[in-house]
Design an enzyme around this catalytic site. Structure first.
Site, PDB file in Angstrom:
ATOM      1  N   TYR A  93       7.165  -4.881  -2.592  1.00  0.00           N
ATOM      2  CA  TYR A  93       7.649  -3.694  -1.876  1.00  0.00           C
ATOM      3  C   TYR A  93       8.050  -4.066  -0.446  1.00  0.00           C
ATOM      4  CZ  TYR A  93       7.589   0.930   0.331  1.00  0.00           C
ATOM      5  OH  TYR A  93       7.916   2.061   1.044  1.00  0.00           O
ATOM      6  N   GLU A 112       6.339  10.247  -0.006  1.00  0.00           N
ATOM      7  CA  GLU A 112       5.582  10.203   1.257  1.00  0.00           C
ATOM      8  C   GLU A 112       4.674  11.425   1.373  1.00  0.00           C
ATOM      9  OE1 GLU A 112       5.263   7.699   3.118  1.00  0.00           O
ATOM     10  OE2 GLU A 112       7.011   6.468   2.650  1.00  0.00           O
ATOM     11  N   TRP A 156      -0.948   4.121   0.261  1.00  0.00           N
ATOM     12  CA  TRP A 156       0.399   3.989  -0.293  1.00  0.00           C
ATOM     13  C   TRP A 156       0.380   3.231  -1.618  1.00  0.00           C
ATOM     14  CZ3 TRP A 156       4.740   6.189  -0.691  1.00  0.00           C
ATOM     15  CH2 TRP A 156       5.859   5.509  -1.190  1.00  0.00           C
TER      16      TRP A 156
END
Length: 196
Positions: A28, A50, A58
């Site tokens: 990522y 988000e 995350w």
């Protein structure tokens, strides 16, 4: 290397230290985070993810992203805007996503709202809050990276004023980082400036 500064990854290249904790993060970090994202549907996806991340790590969202994409029909605004009670109940029972009622409701409400916007309007609005990169020195360490900025606060207010939900200043800044409105890769990171 300073504490919190770029650190060598498995291939010896220097990266932001957060991007080294798991193989998922390495990918990522190297291929997505901080690279410019355009297009209303693509930005809607990042906005939703988000928001779902709020209060969570995350990595939790990243590892369920394909589940989210399946559940929300690829985050196509026009499609999600058509979701009704049956789809909402399906989402609340879907173990492939985060089954948070408030976040699911916000996603559905935001899609319905955005479906009435002109093509490119979300992209234009979000990107209008990108700060001048010349005014932002490269962070030396992760401690130099803010959680909120004047621009993210203004973006959050603008989105809320237009009726969007679940987008506070911290979430707005995470969106700005993820979508390349700002480059918060630390100074010596290989991905600084879009990668080398």
């Amino acid at each position: 290397m300073t504490a919190g500064g770029a650190a060598p990854g498995p291939d010896g290249r220097l990266r932001c230290p957060w991007g080294l904790s798991t193989a998922d993060y390495v990918t990522y970090h190297d291929e997505e985070w901080g690279r410019p994202v355009h297009g209303d549907d693509a930005l809607f996806e990042r906005l939703c993810l988000e928001a779902f991340q709020s209060g969570l790590s995350w990595i939790t969202i990243l590892r369920r992203r394909e589940g989210f994409r399946t559940a929300f029909d690829g985050f196509r605004i026009a499609s999600v805007a058509e979701f009704g009670d049956a789809e909402r109940e399906r989402l609340l029972a879907d173990e492939g996503i985060i089954r948070n009622r408030a976040k699911i409701d916000a996603t559905l409400a935001n899609a319905k709202l955005l479906a009435g916007w002109s093509e490119g309007e979300l992209d234009e609005l979000i990107w209008s809050y990108a700060p001048d990169p010349e005014t932002r020195p490269a962070p030396r360490t992760v401690a130099d990276v803010p959680a909120v900025t004047d621009e993210s606060t203004a973006l959050s207010k603008a989105l809320k004023k237009r009726g969007l939900r679940f987008i506070g200043p911290t979430t707005a800044y995470a969106l700005m980082q993820a979508c390349g409105l700002v480059d918060d890769h630390v100074r010596d990171c290989v991905s600084r400036g879009g990668g080398k």
